[in-house]
Write a protein that holds these residues in place. Structure first.
Motif, PDB file in Angstrom:
ATOM      1  N   ARG A  15       0.862  -1.412  -0.098  1.00  0.00           N
ATOM      2  CA  ARG A  15      -0.105   0.029  -0.031  1.00  0.00           C
ATOM      3  C   ARG A  15       0.894   1.378   0.098  1.00  0.00           C
ATOM      4  NH1 ARG A  15      -3.927  -0.625   4.721  1.00  0.00           N
ATOM      5  NH2 ARG A  15      -4.577   1.314   4.039  1.00  0.00           N
ATOM      6  N   ILE A  16       1.838   1.258   0.783  1.00  0.00           N
ATOM      7  CA  ILE A  16       2.822   2.534   0.589  1.00  0.00           C
ATOM      8  C   ILE A  16       3.514   2.504  -0.710  1.00  0.00           C
ATOM      9  CG2 ILE A  16       5.049   3.086   1.625  1.00  0.00           C
ATOM     10  CD1 ILE A  16       4.652   1.621   4.254  1.00  0.00           C
ATOM     11  N   CYS A  17       3.901   1.388  -1.470  1.00  0.00           N
ATOM     12  CA  CYS A  17       4.315   1.717  -2.801  1.00  0.00           C
ATOM     13  C   CYS A  17       3.514   2.188  -3.616  1.00  0.00           C
ATOM     14  CB  CYS A  17       4.890   0.223  -3.127  1.00  0.00           C
ATOM     15  SG  CYS A  17       5.866   0.173  -4.893  1.00  0.00           S
ATOM     16  N   GLU A  18       2.137   1.674  -3.496  1.00  0.00           N
ATOM     17  CA  GLU A  18       1.186   2.136  -4.387  1.00  0.00           C
ATOM     18  C   GLU A  18       0.786   3.530  -4.257  1.00  0.00           C
ATOM     19  OE1 GLU A  18      -3.588   1.354  -5.382  1.00  0.00           O
ATOM     20  OE2 GLU A  18      -2.581  -0.029  -3.725  1.00  0.00           O
ATOM     21  N   ALA A  19       0.928   3.966  -2.760  1.00  0.00           N
ATOM     22  CA  ALA A  19       0.587   5.512  -2.470  1.00  0.00           C
ATOM     23  C   ALA A  19       1.680   6.228  -3.325  1.00  0.00           C
ATOM     24  CB  ALA A  19       0.470   5.578  -0.958  1.00  0.00           C
ATOM     25  N   PHE A  20       3.031   5.870  -2.989  1.00  0.00           N
ATOM     26  CA  PHE A  20       3.932   6.745  -3.628  1.00  0.00           C
ATOM     27  C   PHE A  20       3.924   6.876  -5.191  1.00  0.00           C
ATOM     28  CE2 PHE A  20       6.861   6.250   0.172  1.00  0.00           C
ATOM     29  CZ  PHE A  20       6.903   7.492   0.650  1.00  0.00           C
ATOM     30  N   GLY A  21       3.020   6.165  -5.874  1.00  0.00           N
ATOM     31  CA  GLY A  21       2.708   6.472  -7.175  1.00  0.00           C
ATOM     32  C   GLY A  21       2.201   7.542  -7.395  1.00  0.00           C
ATOM     33  N   SER A  22       1.258   7.978  -6.713  1.00  0.00           N
ATOM     34  CA  SER A  22       0.726   9.313  -6.820  1.00  0.00           C
ATOM     35  C   SER A  22       1.093  10.497  -5.823  1.00  0.00           C
ATOM     36  CB  SER A  22      -0.901   9.205  -6.856  1.00  0.00           C
ATOM     37  OG  SER A  22      -1.260   8.394  -5.671  1.00  0.00           O
ATOM     38  N   CYS A  23       1.776  10.116  -4.827  1.00  0.00           N
ATOM     39  CA  CYS A  23       1.939  11.188  -3.594  1.00  0.00           C
ATOM     40  C   CYS A  23       3.397  11.122  -3.318  1.00  0.00           C
ATOM     41  CB  CYS A  23       1.177  10.578  -2.346  1.00  0.00           C
ATOM     42  SG  CYS A  23      -0.598  10.340  -2.465  1.00  0.00           S
ATOM     43  N   LEU A  24       3.933  12.355  -2.750  1.00  0.00           N
ATOM     44  CA  LEU A  24       5.259  12.378  -2.448  1.00  0.00           C
ATOM     45  C   LEU A  24       5.498  12.243  -1.081  1.00  0.00           C
ATOM     46  CD1 LEU A  24       7.601  13.480  -4.051  1.00  0.00           C
ATOM     47  CD2 LEU A  24       7.426  15.683  -3.184  1.00  0.00           C
ATOM     48  N   SER A  25       4.406  12.311  -0.294  1.00  0.00           N
ATOM     49  CA  SER A  25       4.437  12.265   1.363  1.00  0.00           C
ATOM     50  C   SER A  25       3.539  11.159   1.956  1.00  0.00           C
ATOM     51  CB  SER A  25       4.464  13.450   1.940  1.00  0.00           C
ATOM     52  OG  SER A  25       5.373  14.333   1.566  1.00  0.00           O
ATOM     53  N   VAL A  26       3.834  10.550   2.546  1.00  0.00           N
ATOM     54  CA  VAL A  26       2.935   9.308   2.899  1.00  0.00           C
ATOM     55  C   VAL A  26       3.126   8.881   4.430  1.00  0.00           C
ATOM     56  CG1 VAL A  26       2.015   6.797   2.803  1.00  0.00           C
ATOM     57  CG2 VAL A  26       2.884   8.085   0.982  1.00  0.00           C
ATOM     58  N   MET A  27       2.021   9.027   5.185  1.00  0.00           N
ATOM     59  CA  MET A  27       2.220   8.601   6.472  1.00  0.00           C
ATOM     60  C   MET A  27       1.484   7.259   6.830  1.00  0.00           C
ATOM     61  SD  MET A  27       0.711  10.711  10.213  1.00  0.00           S
ATOM     62  CE  MET A  27       2.032  11.766  10.314  1.00  0.00           C
ATOM     63  N   LEU A 167       2.126  18.388   5.883  1.00  0.00           N
ATOM     64  CA  LEU A 167       3.191  17.694   5.509  1.00  0.00           C
ATOM     65  C   LEU A 167       3.165  16.437   4.711  1.00  0.00           C
ATOM     66  CD1 LEU A 167       4.844  18.007   9.064  1.00  0.00           C
ATOM     67  CD2 LEU A 167       5.160  19.599   7.050  1.00  0.00           C
ATOM     68  N   PHE A 168       2.042  15.659   4.920  1.00  0.00           N
ATOM     69  CA  PHE A 168       1.781  14.413   4.482  1.00  0.00           C
ATOM     70  C   PHE A 168       0.457  14.371   3.575  1.00  0.00           C
ATOM     71  CE2 PHE A 168       4.359  13.493   8.139  1.00  0.00           C
ATOM     72  CZ  PHE A 168       5.361  12.556   7.577  1.00  0.00           C
ATOM     73  N   ASP A 169       0.670  13.940   2.244  1.00  0.00           N
ATOM     74  CA  ASP A 169      -0.600  13.749   1.443  1.00  0.00           C
ATOM     75  C   ASP A 169      -1.644  12.779   1.725  1.00  0.00           C
ATOM     76  OD1 ASP A 169       0.844  15.639  -0.222  1.00  0.00           O
ATOM     77  OD2 ASP A 169       1.961  13.836  -1.054  1.00  0.00           O
ATOM     78  N   ILE A 170      -1.168  11.585   2.361  1.00  0.00           N
ATOM     79  CA  ILE A 170      -2.238  10.736   2.683  1.00  0.00           C
ATOM     80  C   ILE A 170      -1.801   9.733   4.027  1.00  0.00           C
ATOM     81  CG2 ILE A 170      -0.962   8.941   1.271  1.00  0.00           C
ATOM     82  CD1 ILE A 170      -3.423   7.787   0.152  1.00  0.00           C
ATOM     83  N   LEU A 171      -2.901   9.313   4.554  1.00  0.00           N
ATOM     84  CA  LEU A 171      -2.731   8.605   5.884  1.00  0.00           C
ATOM     85  C   LEU A 171      -3.049   6.931   5.420  1.00  0.00           C
ATOM     86  CD1 LEU A 171      -1.948   7.902   8.877  1.00  0.00           C
ATOM     87  CD2 LEU A 171      -4.571   8.178   9.234  1.00  0.00           C
ATOM     88  N   ILE A 172      -2.165   5.869   5.647  1.00  0.00           N
ATOM     89  CA  ILE A 172      -2.237   4.694   5.593  1.00  0.00           C
ATOM     90  C   ILE A 172      -2.449   4.033   6.883  1.00  0.00           C
ATOM     91  CG2 ILE A 172      -1.613   2.416   4.285  1.00  0.00           C
ATOM     92  CD1 ILE A 172      -0.086   4.036   2.383  1.00  0.00           C
ATOM     93  N   SER A 173      -3.480   3.492   7.149  1.00  0.00           N
ATOM     94  CA  SER A 173      -3.853   2.863   8.621  1.00  0.00           C
ATOM     95  C   SER A 173      -3.750   1.077   8.662  1.00  0.00           C
ATOM     96  CB  SER A 173      -4.824   3.377   9.256  1.00  0.00           C
ATOM     97  OG  SER A 173      -4.608   4.678   9.685  1.00  0.00           O
ATOM     98  N   SER A 174      -3.360   0.596   9.686  1.00  0.00           N
ATOM     99  CA  SER A 174      -3.441  -0.963   9.623  1.00  0.00           C
ATOM    100  C   SER A 174      -4.606  -1.362  10.633  1.00  0.00           C
ATOM    101  CB  SER A 174      -2.251  -1.469   9.964  1.00  0.00           C
ATOM    102  OG  SER A 174      -1.984  -1.123  11.322  1.00  0.00           O
ATOM    103  N   TRP A 175      -4.914  -2.531  10.862  1.00  0.00           N
ATOM    104  CA  TRP A 175      -5.872  -2.921  12.066  1.00  0.00           C
ATOM    105  C   TRP A 175      -5.423  -2.202  13.140  1.00  0.00           C
ATOM    106  CZ3 TRP A 175      -3.659  -8.573  11.534  1.00  0.00           C
ATOM    107  CH2 TRP A 175      -3.881  -8.933  10.365  1.00  0.00           C
ATOM    108  N   GLY A 176      -6.517  -2.282  14.006  1.00  0.00           N
ATOM    109  CA  GLY A 176      -6.475  -1.553  15.238  1.00  0.00           C
ATOM    110  C   GLY A 176      -5.811  -2.630  16.255  1.00  0.00           C
ATOM    111  N   ILE A 177      -5.815  -2.176  17.471  1.00  0.00           N
ATOM    112  CA  ILE A 177      -4.922  -3.067  18.604  1.00  0.00           C
ATOM    113  C   ILE A 177      -5.842  -4.355  18.899  1.00  0.00           C
ATOM    114  CG2 ILE A 177      -4.379  -3.048  21.059  1.00  0.00           C
ATOM    115  CD1 ILE A 177      -3.398  -0.198  20.701  1.00  0.00           C
ATOM    116  N   ALA A 178      -7.304  -4.029  18.869  1.00  0.00           N
ATOM    117  CA  ALA A 178      -8.202  -5.152  19.176  1.00  0.00           C
ATOM    118  C   ALA A 178      -8.147  -6.182  18.010  1.00  0.00           C
ATOM    119  CB  ALA A 178      -9.401  -4.791  19.091  1.00  0.00           C
TER     120      ALA A 178
END
Length: 631
Positions: A15-27, A167-178
């Protein structure tokens, strides 16, 4: 030694690699203990490998050079990142020598821009990126506007509510702690806390001053809590709930940490205090002895809130009040890493943080915080009561010294997560309130600083418990569930009144008076009477009892309250005169049907089939599915 990524880490990398295809900054957001540093190392390795092939293997490196910088929040984290990189990449030493890869602390870099002047990194990775709003980090964007930026954090939020979109163009989130706990990727936990009326909670509720960062003022916290009675209660909590276990204590300040360590040592616990003034060589020795088990308790001041990796930590003790969600999750997360032989982590909350934030398994709207649309700041007593001048100190004389309560046990948590995918509610819920957006002229709903519904209503007319009566922009009435955000529109309605206990009275177009159970949207022709059986509620309407489950159940006509038997975690409904659906395993056979409502399960009323020797039950749901339910 190499490290193979878990499936969820591979997915995040893709997902990070895909986001860098269109964004310069990824969180990238992943909970503490789920391998952010290993993911970071894998991304760096791929970036440099792809770049050496001219960017042919992925869009992430097109038109960029192969130099990578990794920037850590503190110098202590640099060595840990370097160690992880070395395990991932056999050519790590060569890359360091050729200046293709650099690991800096932000402290060093902010003082040495002249030493790196002229270098143009293609990728800059920011560890613990929730700190990136600081001025020192912004220079990375100013000096290297064309470099790709990857921010890694467990908590994309700030105490002041500011977002990260500058600063960042997009946020990529994983599962939650639960979900990580449910899937066996993080350790479960037992959670104990001071009670709402305990001596410590009343002291914390009296804190009114704030520091420059918006959190509790350190000086006032130290004056109120750095005293021998409070520190003695900290020790008593450890001995009661974590006897013989290895753990980390989070203290208010240097004096507080040292006082705690000294008292623990007097009681025979090998404890040390670590803070910013501890010499580097001493700190390294303490950490190594802690990992080896020579030191049992590490008392620290913000040193091990981030990045510290010691999976066999068996307990976390919270001795520092905070209004910062990030600080709370970073601290408890130190104990949730998996380790061989570790059944669960004991979290000892001596400052009542779960009342402000909920349990660590609560679901968080990271996107809203990333965008700056949600202020996730803990609620102080003054905010909860809207009275900042209340003095509680006189109440301390009526409170026992030892007043702890068990909030959650790991077996109960696991059973709930496996059965429902969610945790039971064990937190004092902040009151639901309406708020007006003056620019839009519309109203929304919030709990503290958390927005439940965006401003979209013409008016919030009334609130009762978890429900709000609102007028929509088309002027029709409706009810909003303040827990789920679900809306019920009342199309044929002249007037409506919220009643206690989750009920609504409606006058329709024919001037008929009707009643609605807002827990399941069931309508009744007369006002129900709520009957409670040890926390499980039924409605008594006319000559029938009705369940408040989402799939409602109506009892046999003429059923009396004697037909209900409260068990340890469920309610039995005996349908006398109705043949048994399946035989219940008892010493005396049953000759009628038995239903049951399980506490904390609002889906349906089950048919009870069997009671097993361990007191768990076998049930059939409305769709004919058989399952076993334990307490």
């Amino acid at each position: 030694m190499s490290y193979a990524l878990f499936d969820y880490q591979k997915e995040m990398k893709a997902r990070i690699c895909e986001a860098f295809g269109s964004c310069l900054s990824v969180m990238c957001q992943m909970p503490t203990g789920t391998g952010k540093t290993h993911l970071l190392a894998a991304v760096v390795k791929d970036f440099m490998s792809h770049n050496s092939n001219g960017g042919k293997n992925g869009s992430m490196t097109d038109d960029s050079n192969g130099v990578v910088w990794i920037v850590a929040h503190r110098r202590e984290l640099v060595a840990q990142i370097e160690d992880t990189l070395e395990r991932h990449c056999r050519k790590y030493g060569e890359m360091l020598r050729n200046d293709h890869l650099k690991v800096f602390s932000m402290q060093w870099l902010s003082r040495n821009w002249d030493k790196v002047n002229g270098c143009q990194p293609g990728l800059i990775v920011i560890d613990e990126a929730h700190h990136s709003l600081a001025a020192s980090y912004r220079e990375l964007w100013e000096h290297y506007p064309k470099a790709r930026k990857l921010g890694m954090t467990a908590t994309p939020c700030r105490l002041n509510g500011h977002g990260f979109t500058n600063l960042f163009d997009i946020l990529i989130s994983s599962w939650g702690i639960a979900e990580f706990i449910r899937r066996g990727r993080l350790a479960a936990f037992d959670y104990v806390s001071i009670s709402a009326k305990s001596r410590e909670q009343l002291l914390i509720d009296s804190l009114l001053k704030r520091g420059a960062d918006g959190d509790y003022q350190l000086k006032e916290m130290n004056e109120v809590l750095n005293c021998m009675p409070s520190i003695e209660r900290l020790y008593q909590s450890v001995e009661r709930f974590a006897h013989g276990k290895k753990g980390i204590v989070y203290a208010i300040g240097i004096a507080h940490a040292r006082a705690i360590a000294e008292l623990y040592k007097l009681h025979g616990i090998n404890a040390v205090a670590i803070d910013s003034k501890t010499p580097t060589d001493v700190r390294k020795r303490y950490v190594e002895e802690f990992k080896q088990g020579v030191i049992r308790v590490m008392v620290n001041v913000d040193v091990f809130s981030e990045g510290f990796d010691c999976p066999d930590v068996e307990f976390i003790q919270l001795a520092r009040p905070t209004l910062s969600l990030a600080k709370y999750l970073q601290q408890v997360g130190r104990g949730l890493r998996l380790s061989k032989g570790k059944c669960a982590c004991m979290i000892i909350d001596n400052v009542g943080l779960y009342r402000s934030f909920g349990l660590p398994t609560r679901s968080w709207d990271w996107k809203a915080m990333f965008l700056g649309r949600e202020i996730n700041k803990g609620m102080s007593f003054a905010q909860k009561t809207s009275n900042g001048n209340v003095s509680l100190l006189q109440d301390l004389y009526d409170v026992a010294d030892d007043d702890m309560q068990v909030v959650m046990t790991h077996d109960r948590l696991l059973a709930s997560l496996r059965a429902n995918g969610v945790q039971p509610c064990n937190v004092d819920v902040l009151p639901l309130k309406g708020f007006e957006n003056s620019e839009l002229g519309l109203w929304g709903l919030r709990r503290g600083n958390v927005i439940v519904s965006e401003p979209k209503y013409n008016k919030v007319l009334a609130i009762s418990g978890n429900f709000a009566l609102v007028r929509f922009q088309n002027m029709r009435l409706g009810v909003v569930n303040g827990l789920s955000g679900e809306e019920m529109r009342l199309d044929d309605c002249r007037n409506a009144t919220l009643l206690p206990e989750g009920l609504l009275q409606v006058i329709n177009g024919k001037k008929e008076i009707l009643f609605v159970d807002l827990l399941n949207n069931q309508w009744y022709n007369e006002c129900p009477r709520v009957v409670s059986f040890g926390g499980i509620e039924l409605l008594h309407v006319g000559d029938r009892f009705f369940s408040r489950t989402k799939v409602p159940y109506s009892g046999v006509v003429g059923m009396s309250e004697r037909a209900f038997v409260r068990k340890e975690f469920y309610l039995e409904l005996h349908e006398y005169g109705v043949p048994p659906v399946c035989q219940v395993n008892r010493s005396v056979p049953m000759h009628h049907a038995v239903r049951c409502i399980v506490e904390g399960d609002d889906r349906c009323v089950y048919t009870l089939c069997e009671i097993l020797p361990d007191k768990s039950i076998v049930v059939i749901d409305n769709d004919g599915r058989i399952s076993q339910i334990k307490n």
